[in-house]
Write an enzyme that holds these catalytic residues in place. Structure first.
Site, PDB file in Angstrom:
ATOM      1  N   LYS A 228       0.813  -1.212   0.000  1.00 25.87           N
ATOM      2  CA  LYS A 228       0.000   0.000   0.000  1.00 25.87           C
ATOM      3  C   LYS A 228       0.853   1.271   0.000  1.00 25.87           C
ATOM      4  O   LYS A 228       0.382   2.340  -0.377  1.00 25.87           O
ATOM      5  CB  LYS A 228      -0.924   0.005   1.228  1.00 25.87           C
ATOM      6  CG  LYS A 228      -1.809  -1.220   1.361  1.00 25.87           C
ATOM      7  CD  LYS A 228      -2.622  -1.488   0.125  1.00 25.87           C
ATOM      8  CE  LYS A 228      -3.707  -2.525   0.353  1.00 25.87           C
ATOM      9  NZ  LYS A 228      -3.252  -3.786   0.926  1.00 25.87           N
ATOM     10  N   CYS A 271     -13.110  -7.785   4.233  1.00 22.12           N
ATOM     11  CA  CYS A 271     -14.496  -7.648   3.767  1.00 22.12           C
ATOM     12  C   CYS A 271     -14.821  -8.587   2.611  1.00 22.12           C
ATOM     13  O   CYS A 271     -15.833  -8.417   1.943  1.00 22.12           O
ATOM     14  CB  CYS A 271     -14.777  -6.201   3.365  1.00 22.12           C
ATOM     15  SG  CYS A 271     -14.971  -5.085   4.766  1.00 22.12           S
ATOM     16  N   SER A 275     -11.342 -13.863  -0.559  1.00 22.47           N
ATOM     17  CA  SER A 275     -12.187 -15.038  -0.784  1.00 22.47           C
ATOM     18  C   SER A 275     -12.976 -14.914  -2.083  1.00 22.47           C
ATOM     19  O   SER A 275     -13.287 -15.923  -2.723  1.00 22.47           O
ATOM     20  CB  SER A 275     -13.128 -15.261   0.404  1.00 22.47           C
ATOM     21  OG  SER A 275     -13.931 -14.129   0.647  1.00 22.47           O
ATOM     22  N   ARG A 416     -18.671  -3.431   4.302  1.00 29.34           N
ATOM     23  CA  ARG A 416     -19.546  -4.006   5.332  1.00 29.34           C
ATOM     24  C   ARG A 416     -20.708  -3.047   5.546  1.00 29.34           C
ATOM     25  O   ARG A 416     -20.556  -2.019   6.193  1.00 29.34           O
ATOM     26  CB  ARG A 416     -18.782  -4.207   6.642  1.00 29.34           C
ATOM     27  CG  ARG A 416     -17.869  -5.395   6.645  1.00 29.34           C
ATOM     28  CD  ARG A 416     -17.139  -5.546   7.967  1.00 29.34           C
ATOM     29  NE  ARG A 416     -16.273  -6.712   7.914  1.00 29.34           N
ATOM     30  CZ  ARG A 416     -16.537  -7.871   8.497  1.00 29.34           C
ATOM     31  NH1 ARG A 416     -17.640  -8.012   9.211  1.00 29.34           N
ATOM     32  NH2 ARG A 416     -15.711  -8.884   8.389  1.00 29.34           N
TER      33      ARG A 416
END
Length: 625
Positions: A228, A271, A275, A416
């Site tokens: 980052k 968040c 996945s 979220r």
């Protein structure tokens, strides 16, 4: 070079002679004179050198190989060094320049004096390791050469898993080419080989010189300069050159007749990004960072990295079989901040009961152990990580190193959102999606950020912490980029965390995200219709029912569909108001188009409320192509 020749062993010096760029030599020389290492190791990416780095990570005590599975090692960061630290991560801003007030910053000369003072003599008695890498595939218009000087063998090992080797590229560089540079020192280490002076941790980004300075930290998000930290530098470079540097995963989703469609996605930490990128049966091209360019009117993208520094909490064989297979079989894996017991790694949310004692980031751990504030120390940290090469995954996309990148046909944004947005919806056009889903990305902050767990915030494109130009200009660049594409890219909003308003229970399971993504793939190719809701186009029940059966072998009831896709008007109006408030108060140069798009969305919501009430069933919305 004469000064370097005096300071380096002959074989190390010869490696630098092959690099014909004075800026590289000067950075190494300045780093040596500042940090005063005992010796210097220049890595030219030979197999012997790479193996030496991995071995030294263990010999130094920064990593341990005391695990049953061959190739696995573990590393602990200090108890106060378990995540990205916003408070001490700052941009160095020259006098006369300014960034958005939402961005952490310090006057450049003041910041340089502070961080260089902390780096002075920080490598005494240690080895400085110099790594040459490339961001993006080599020999590509996406390629950015980068280098890191560090005194951490763990960091030098990690970058070998996370990035493409760059020494051959550096030998072909010409003077004047942009090079991202990082100078990192873990600082003084304690008996556990972790950074001792965490109160003097600093991570400063000098965008004038494309340089990151990091000191008194080992956590890879702070010490590996090309995650980052270099993203912040890339955003400025992209701004100058008319492309996008993004906090994106990229996945290849299969449709009918083995058709493969590439999607990018932006999600804040923890968040669902990794996945989503690793859905079973699909391919993963990137899990964290991407460069996106307009090439002949097409939106094409590459993975900045070639490895994964992923959150391990909740990874299990049922929900994350692809990752789990790599983490439990022989191969090169670095675990960090997990629990070690019986020569096995243990983490929160795995499918086994965790031991009551073992070794973790706090030292010898036992159930009930507390920290200096009297708070219980968990067996493993919630931000515990695994580091692997992307190629270790059986579903790694074969186009990973394609210098031309891949064609993006869809982009998704998700955070979220417990009360507002439905699980999946499609924007009406590029501007609507970029603004209503990306610029309006609202999430509860997660444990990957120190000190702010449980607080709602706007997290623009999931990149807000890293934007090194004004946020208004950043959004304008996005809108302009889309207008110049001749081949359309569809934008989607996803929300894996919608809850029942009465019980607070999640309305989605972890595996349901596969259905939302499969529906997106069909929508991109106009294979299914949608309902036109005020916040975007939503799926038809019959299409989702079919997908649930095909993909998950699972029944999907109409009641579930109504619970998930009923429009919550007041909650969505509140969301629009919060987003407008942010962009009007926190950002001084917000494009007018952003407010126009949000105002239109609010008007559509109010109209739906007048017609149908506060909660609108999906069948009330028109079906469109």
């Amino acid at each position: 070079m004469d000064e370097l020749k005096k300071l380096l062993e002959d074989n190390e010096y010869r490696k630098l002679v092959n690099i014909p760029v004075a800026k590289v030599h000067k950075f190494i020389l300045d780093s040596i004179l500042l940090c005063e290492p005992e010796d210097v190791f220049i890595c030219s990416d030979t197999p012997d050198e790479v193996a030496h780095i991995k071995n030294m990570a263990i010999v130094s005590g920064e990593e341990s190989s005391a695990l049953l599975v061959p190739g696995h090692t573990f590393h602990f960061d200090g108890i106060q060094d378990q995540g990205r630290d916003r408070e001490v991560t700052k941009f160095l801003v020259p006098k006369g320049e300014s960034l958005s007030s939402a961005i952490n910053q310090i006057e450049r000369e003041e910041g340089l004096k502070e961080v260089l003072g902390l780096l002075k003599g920080s490598m005494k008695g240690k080895t400085m390791i110099v790594r040459f890498l490339v961001l993006g595939p080599a020999n590509s218009e996406f390629t950015i050469p980068c280098m890191e000087c560090t005194d951490s063998w763990y960091v030098a090992h990690s970058v070998d898993l996370l990035y493409r080797k760059g020494y051959p590229t550096f030998t072909k560089l010409e003077e004047g080419e942009d090079i991202f540079r990082t100078l990192h020192s873990a600082g003084e280490l304690n008996e556990s080989m972790v950074s001792k002076n965490y109160d003097k941790k600093r991570i400063y980004i000098d965008y004038k010189e494309d340089t990151v300075y990091s000191v008194n930290t080992q956590y890879a998000g702070n010490s590996v300069g090309f995650k980052k930290l270099a993203l912040r530098l890339a955003i400025r470079k992209a701004h100058r050159e008319g492309w996008l540097a993004e906090h994106f995963m990229i996945t290849g989703i299969y449709g009918p007749n083995k058709r493969k469609t590439y999607f990018a996605g932006a999600f804040p930490s923890a968040c669902g990004k990794t996945s989503t990128a690793m859905l079973p049966g699909e391919t993963i091209l990137a899990d964290d960072l991407a460069y996106v360019r307009n090439i002949n009117g097409e939106c094409r993208a590459v993975n900045v990295e070639s490895g994964i520094f992923g959150i391990i909490q909740d990874v299990n064989s049922k929900d994350d079989p692809v990752i789990y297979e790599v983490l439990t079989n022989p191969g090169e894996v670095i675990f960090s901040n997990i629990l070690v017991k019986d020569a096995k790694p243990w983490w929160l949310g795995m499918e086994f009961e965790l031991p009551k004692q073992g070794k973790n980031f706090s030292g010898e751990w036992y159930e009930g152990k507390v920290d200096e504030k009297g708070e219980k120390i968990p067996p493993a940290h919630k931000n515990a990580r695994y580091t692997i090469a992307l190629s270790a995954l059986k579903n790694c996309d074969p186009e990973l190193d394609n210098p031309k990148g891949v064609l993006l046909e869809g982009i998704m944004f998700g955070g979220r959102d417990y009360k507002g947005y439905v699980p999946v919806q499609q924007a009406y056009d590029w501007a609507h999606g970029i603004i209503a889903y990306g610029a309006a990305l609202e999430t509860i902050t997660t444990f990957a950020i120190i000190g702010e767990e449980g607080k709602y915030e706007i997290n623009v494109m999931s990149i807000q912490d890293f934007v090194s130009i004004s946020l208004g200009q950043y959004i304008k660049n996005y809108l302009d980029f889309g207008k110049k594409l001749s081949r359309k890219v569809d934008i989607f909003g996803v929300n894996y965390f919608l809850c029942d308003l009465n019980t607070g229970k999640f309305l989605n399971t972890r595996r349901d995200k596969h259905i939302w993504v499969k529906w997106m793939e069909l929508r991109v190719h106009k294979d299914v219709k949608a309902r036109k809701a005020p916040t975007g186009m939503i799926p038809l029940y019959e299409d989702l029912k079919k997908l649930f059966g095909q993909v998950l072998n699972k029944e999907y009831s109409e009641a579930d569909y109504k619970n998930q896709f009923t429009l919550r008007v007041n909650e969505n109006i509140g969301k629009v108001d919060r987003v407008k408030d942010f962009w009007s108060k926190k950002v001084s140069d917000t494009p007018k188009e952003l407010f126009d798009v949000l105002d239109l969305q609010k008007e559509r919501l109010l109209e739906a409320k007048r017609k149908y009430g506060e909660y609108v069933l999906p069948e009330n919305f028109e079906v469109i192509d």
